[in-house]
Design an enzyme around this catalytic site. Structure first.
Site, PDB file in Angstrom:
ATOM      1  CG  ASP A 152      54.579  46.773  54.368  1.00  0.00           C
ATOM      2  OD1 ASP A 152      55.829  46.706  54.399  1.00  0.00           O
ATOM      3  OD2 ASP A 152      53.893  45.930  54.943  1.00  0.00           O
ATOM      4  CE  LYS A 220      50.574  44.258  54.512  1.00  0.00           C
ATOM      5  NZ  LYS A 220      51.025  45.702  55.095  1.00  0.00           N
ATOM      6  CE  LYS A 256      52.653  43.070  56.970  1.00  0.00           C
ATOM      7  NZ  LYS A 256      53.237  44.453  57.130  1.00  0.00           N
TER       8      LYS A 256
END
Length: 320
Positions: A152, A220, A256
């Site tokens: 991430d 995300k 996400k």
């Protein structure tokens, strides 16, 4: 016939070319976006559909601890919870992943011991992203070498907001390359935009397209470390982006939302957004995740209530 990613090669040759492309994307109707997100959030999900949604949401959680006070013991406890979220009911699904800092990846890997739970690691000087490129790439490579299945990363919001779109694109492509292991396999890459700092919906749309063109496996919303994190509206916008990207390229990208999603009611609202915007193809943890920690406890309490008819309360679930 869908085009392929090399079709974007001309778009990414220079800042000016990329700017023309990004600023040529349709402008976002903020009022319409927020109204649609709010309307979808009023859908009522009950009984068997609610039970299905709760289990699906549990299976989509990246169970996360990203604190300076993280210890090996806390990561081991979180990993155990990811494998058996409710020790009293082994029919409870595992979470999708455990998300930790790079130095805790090896601890999580040992604790999970081959369980069907991914290991995600933040990288690239999370959460601010304020570091030199070699440092960001070393951060990523260290996490992958320690056993991370997923990375991430955070973009440099300062570069993006200054209009240095190509720098943002090239950062993501460099980190994508750093995700490749020695055996040729690759950790999946989630690109965090920190939507609360991007100021406008148009910027979120542009960042989404940069991430997707650069090879993100997921886009995300947030780090969870700022005041505004995932919202139904910014998540809906990103879902529309991955839908349009797949229609144009044939390539599917995950989404996400992270930060601020704490209740079962919240999670179900997001699942409705997914179902109504991109459809069943995204209704699995391979394509949709929740970045959360406290959310899991509420899902477990609601699951217990559906199963037993009684609301157990927070004392009956483990504290993260």
């Amino acid at each position: 016939m869908p085009i392929t990613l090399p079709a974007f090669a001309d778009v990414t040759t220079s800042d000016s070319a990329l700017r023309r492309f990004l600023h040529g994307l349709p402008g976002v109707d903020a009022v319409g976006l927020e109204a649609r997100a709010a309307a979808l959030g009023t859908r009522s999900i009950k009984t068997t559909a609610k039970a299905y949604a709760i289990d699906l949401a549990i299976s989509m959680i990246d169970l996360t601890t990203l604190e300076g006070a993280d210890t090996p013991g806390k990561v081991r406890a979180l990993s155990a919870k990811a494998v058996h979220p409710d020790p009293t009911d082994r029919t409870t699904p595992t979470t999708a992943a455990v998300c930790v800092y790079p130095d805790m990846v090896a601890t999580a890997k040992a604790a999970l011991n081959g369980a069907d739970v991914k290991i995600a690691s933040v990288a690239t000087a999370f959460p601010a992203g304020r570091a030199a490129l070699p440092v960001k790439l070393a951060d990523t490579r260290d996490a992958v070498a320690a056993g991370a299945d997923e990375i991430d990363m955070v973009i440099d919001r300062g570069a993006f907001l200054a209009g240095r779109y190509l720098d943002t694109f090239e950062l993501i492509t460099a980190v994508k390359e750093a995700c490749v292991r020695e055996d040729g396999t690759s950790a999946r890459l989630k690109v965090i935009f920190e939507t609360g700092e991007l100021s406008t919906y148009d910027n979120i749309r542009r960042a989404s397209w940069i991430g997707m063109m650069a090879g993100a496996d997921f886009i995300k919303t947030s780090t969870g470390k700022v005041g505004v994190n995932a919202t139904p509206a910014n998540t809906l916008l990103m879902l529309e982006a991955v839908r349009d990207f797949r229609a144009q390229t044939g390539v599917q990208i995950g989404v996400k939302p992270a930060g601020g999603i704490r209740t079962t009611k919240d999670a179900i609202k997001f699942l409705v957004l997914v179902n109504e915007t991109v459809g069943e193809d995204w209704l699995s943890n391979h394509w949709f995740r929740f970045g959360a920690s406290s959310l899991l406890n509420d899902l477990l309490m609601q699951r217990q209530k559906l199963s037993t008819g009684r609301y157990s309360g927070p004392d009956y679930v483990t504290v993260d």
